[in-house]
Design a protein around this motif. Structure first.
Motif, PDB file in Angstrom:
ATOM      1  N   SER A   1     -10.173   0.062  -3.607  1.00 36.98           N
ATOM      2  CA  SER A   1      -9.687   0.519  -2.159  1.00 36.98           C
ATOM      3  C   SER A   1     -10.626   1.129  -1.308  1.00 36.98           C
ATOM      4  O   SER A   1     -11.814   1.785  -2.036  1.00 36.98           O
ATOM      5  CB  SER A   1      -8.380   1.363  -2.467  1.00 36.98           C
ATOM      6  OG  SER A   1      -8.920   2.632  -3.282  1.00 36.98           O
TER       7      SER A   1
ATOM      8  N   VAL B   1      -6.689  -2.079   0.745  1.00 35.75           N
ATOM      9  CA  VAL B   1      -6.603  -2.153  -0.779  1.00 35.75           C
ATOM     10  C   VAL B   1      -6.482  -3.623  -1.054  1.00 35.75           C
ATOM     11  O   VAL B   1      -5.896  -4.365  -0.557  1.00 35.75           O
ATOM     12  CB  VAL B   1      -5.377  -1.597  -1.303  1.00 35.75           C
ATOM     13  CG1 VAL B   1      -5.119  -1.441  -2.725  1.00 35.75           C
ATOM     14  CG2 VAL B   1      -5.321  -0.174  -0.688  1.00 35.75           C
TER      15      VAL B   1
ATOM     16  N   ILE C   1       0.695  -1.125   0.008  1.00 35.14           N
ATOM     17  CA  ILE C   1      -0.126   0.090  -0.031  1.00 35.14           C
ATOM     18  C   ILE C   1       0.744   1.201   0.070  1.00 35.14           C
ATOM     19  O   ILE C   1       0.605   2.129  -0.720  1.00 35.14           O
ATOM     20  CB  ILE C   1      -0.856   0.075   1.099  1.00 35.14           C
ATOM     21  CG1 ILE C   1      -1.933  -1.101   1.231  1.00 35.14           C
ATOM     22  CG2 ILE C   1      -1.706   1.549   1.410  1.00 35.14           C
ATOM     23  CD1 ILE C   1      -2.873  -1.449   2.253  1.00 35.14           C
TER      24      ILE C   1
ATOM     25  N   ASP D   1      -7.324  -2.444  -8.865  1.00 33.81           N
ATOM     26  CA  ASP D   1      -7.324  -2.134  -7.213  1.00 33.81           C
ATOM     27  C   ASP D   1      -8.853  -2.132  -6.892  1.00 33.81           C
ATOM     28  O   ASP D   1      -9.555  -1.059  -7.690  1.00 33.81           O
ATOM     29  CB  ASP D   1      -6.484  -1.215  -6.943  1.00 33.81           C
ATOM     30  CG  ASP D   1      -5.043  -1.567  -7.247  1.00 33.81           C
ATOM     31  OD1 ASP D   1      -4.588  -2.884  -7.153  1.00 33.81           O
ATOM     32  OD2 ASP D   1      -4.280  -0.703  -7.226  1.00 33.81           O
TER      33      ASP D   1
END
Length: 184
Positions: free
Chosen positions: A73, A62, A49, A71
């Motif tokens: 998040s 994440v 991260i 991704d």
């Protein structure tokens, strides 16, 4: 001729078939907050991260796909706004998104309800390009969905990011992930 007719009929029928179901795993991130994460995604460790999202305030979580190119998040930030401010915040966040990128093509922007809670929602394709005359770098294009919600004095930001050239593949997943957020 019969084979061609059958093939055209088959294509016509399957064109209206619902998209394949996206398999999500429910993950509890905090008290009163759970999200649906694609089954193939894994949590990014803290050092990952820090490299991918360098910021004084790291995201709450994440999750990334096996290639690391897509991704999802979740971030939490303090706010003085309230949920009744969503109409104003929609305009503020849209302007903020436009300032972050060289070009933004909004696909959707609205205030919507998911599991009984209102969210500010944006779906867009962003482009970052180097404006220098001698630059030979290709623009970076991303497909993104972002959802904002206020809970108490906290603003929750849910973001799904994928390469723009993979939008057709990831769009159903991004929408399923955003529809699986449960914030109580």
């Amino acid at each position: 001729m019969k084979t061609l007719s059958f093939l055209l009929l088959f294509i016509g029928i399957t064109a209206f078939a619902p998209p394949p179901e996206v398999k999500l795993t429910t993950t509890k991130l905090a008290s009163g907050l759970s999200v649906g994460v694609p089954a193939t995604f894994t949590p990014l460790p803290d050092d990952g991260i820090a490299v991918k999202y360098p910021s004084p305030r790291k995201p709450l979580a994440v999750f990334t796909n096996p290639s690391g190119r897509v991704d999802f998040s979740v971030a939490v930030r303090p706010t003085t706004f309230e949920s009744m401010d969503y109409a104003v915040l929609l305009k503020i966040y849209k302007a903020s998104i436009q300032r972050l990128y060289s070009k933004v093509e909004f696909l959707k922007e609205d205030i919507r309800t998911v599991k009984g809670r209102d969210f500010i929602y944006f779906e867009f394709v962003s482009t970052v390009s180097d404006g220098g005359r001698t630059s030979q770098l290709a623009p970076i294009k991303k497909y993104q969905t972002v959802q904002y919600a206020i809970q108490g004095q906290q603003m929750y930001v849910f973001t799904f990011v994928a390469p723009a050239n993979e939008q057709a593949q990831w769009q159903p997943t991004a929408q399923a992930v955003m529809n699986a957020i449960a914030l109580k």
